[in-house]
Design a protein around this motif. Structure first.
Motif, PDB file in Angstrom:
ATOM      1  N   THR A 101      63.917   1.203  40.770  1.00 36.16           N
ATOM      2  CA  THR A 101      65.104   1.607  40.020  1.00 36.16           C
ATOM      3  C   THR A 101      66.263   0.706  40.452  1.00 36.16           C
ATOM      4  O   THR A 101      66.200   0.037  41.470  1.00 36.16           O
ATOM      5  CB  THR A 101      65.497   3.065  40.333  1.00 36.16           C
ATOM      6  N   PRO A 129      64.570   6.860  37.046  1.00 38.34           N
ATOM      7  CA  PRO A 129      64.815   5.916  35.938  1.00 38.34           C
ATOM      8  C   PRO A 129      64.242   4.526  36.254  1.00 38.34           C
ATOM      9  O   PRO A 129      64.954   3.627  36.686  1.00 38.34           O
ATOM     10  CB  PRO A 129      66.344   5.884  35.837  1.00 38.34           C
ATOM     11  N   ARG A 188      66.924  11.993  43.527  1.00 33.53           N
ATOM     12  CA  ARG A 188      67.949  12.085  42.471  1.00 33.53           C
ATOM     13  C   ARG A 188      69.150  12.910  42.939  1.00 33.53           C
ATOM     14  O   ARG A 188      70.294  12.590  42.629  1.00 33.53           O
ATOM     15  CB  ARG A 188      67.361  12.695  41.194  1.00 33.53           C
TER      16      ARG A 188
END
Length: 371
Positions: free
Chosen positions: A368, A348, A324
């Protein structure tokens, strides 16, 4: 007499039938997806090409014919009349495997004995438990369908990977997971827990236009239908002119120095050492390579086979945090049997892919969009 065109069944890893069907369609076949694989139609040259080219099939079965048999005596009689000599050679050992389903012949072992005896006595081929040539008989609703396994050793054994890590990802599965991630040979690929390098090497081979089966032998080369000249023409004519980027585009890292050595050796044998790079690196130290953002794909430990699951939540959380914070623009794929571990990354996720059988476990690909 065997027809010039027959059904060819491409065996898939259960759960990966759809990407295999897409791959076969791209190679020019009309496909009929089924549970456990994909059916195409063709002749012996299609069998050879399927074994050689397909990255997602685990084996290729040629369906040679069928006949009805209501009892063992009828099976014996009709098996003796089957045109074995058009398929099998009398000097090559044969093994027979039988499955019975919803039929009056219900004893697979007895059915196998009848078919083996027909092959031995009518053709003269020896029967051996370790034979490379395997005849598969399926008896369903009293219909006996005879197929021959044209592959031999499973197609995930490409022929150049000698060093293997614990709980390895099979090449056939890696190729289909890369396809599901949208990989077409153009994107950068990084695996931060690369083990023996399967994802990285498979991606590099696809980008370089290297044929999946270029380094191996197939069972069909020992069949009566084999034509060495025709086979050479197909094998030598399938290379793709491709000029991969001379810089490394395919990256693997692992905290285990032994895994990095394995990966480098496997990449050299596969002919992709020039476009791959492997580094000994812990997850906490992982940095994106200086290339355009691409795909991160990883098969981390699940705890089901290797070690205890407890510490794995921390590992997945650390992996998710690094991705991330440092990998903006990259798409991420994780193969896992445990949705709690996937969610521990904090990434996500899209809805996960279908359940896939992997070494006795049920895994899924979680992915993702670009981060």
């Amino acid at each position: 007499m065997i027809a010039e065109q027959f059904d060819i069944f491409l065996v898939a890893t259960p759960g990966l039938e759809a990407p295999l069907a897409a791959e076969a369609r791209e190679l020019g076949w009309a496909v009929e997806p089924q549970t456990g694989g994909v059916t195409i139609r063709g002749g012996w040259q299609d069998v050879w090409r399927a074994n050689l080219m397909l990255r997602g099939a685990t084996r290729v079965l040629a369906r040679m014919g069928s006949f009805r048999a209501l009892h063992l005596a009828q099976l014996d009689k009709r098996a003796r009349k089957f045109p074995w000599a058009e398929i099998l050679r009398p000097d090559q050992p044969v093994k027979v495997e039988t499955v019975c389903k919803a039929s009056r012949i219900y004893h697979a072992g007895a059915a196998t004995q009848r078919i083996e005896r027909a092959i031995r006595e009518e053709l003269g081929a020896p029967i051996a438990a370790d034979a490379q040539i395997v005849v598969k008989a399926r008896i369903e609703d009293d219909l006996v369908t005879i197929s021959v396994d044209t592959t031999g050793e499973s197609l995930h054994k490409r022929g150049h990977k000698q060093a293997v890590a614990k709980a390895p990802m099979r090449e056939t599965m890696a190729a289909m997971f890369l396809r599901e991630m949208g990989f077409d040979g153009q994107q950068t690929v990084l695996d931060p827990m690369c083990g023996s390098g399967t994802f990285v090497i498979e991606a590099a081979e696809i980008a370089a236009g290297l044929i999946a089966g270029r380094d191996r032998h197939f069972a069909f080369q020992s069949l009566a239908s084999f034509d060495a000249t025709g086979w050479r023409a197909i094998r030598d004519g399938q290379g793709r002119d491709s000029k991969p980027d001379p810089r490394p585009m395919f990256f693997g890292s692992d905290r285990d120095a032994g895994a990095i050595r394995m990966s480098q050796q496997n990449a050299e044998r596969a002919g992709v050492a020039g476009v791959t790079r492997f580094d000994c690196c812990a997850i906490a130290d992982l940095q994106p390579p200086e290339v355009p953002a691409g795909i991160v794909i990883v098969n981390p430990p699940y705890g089901a086979r290797i070690g205890n699951k407890g510490p794995l939540f921390g590992l997945h959380a650390a992996l998710g945090q690094v991705l991330r914070e440092r990998f903006a623009g990259w798409s991420v794929g994780i193969v896992t049997s445990d949705q709690q571990l996937a969610r521990a990354t904090g990434l996500p996720w899209k809805p996960p892919g279908p359940i896939i059988a992997h070494g006795g476990l049920k895994v899924r690909l979680w992915q993702t969009g670009p981060l």
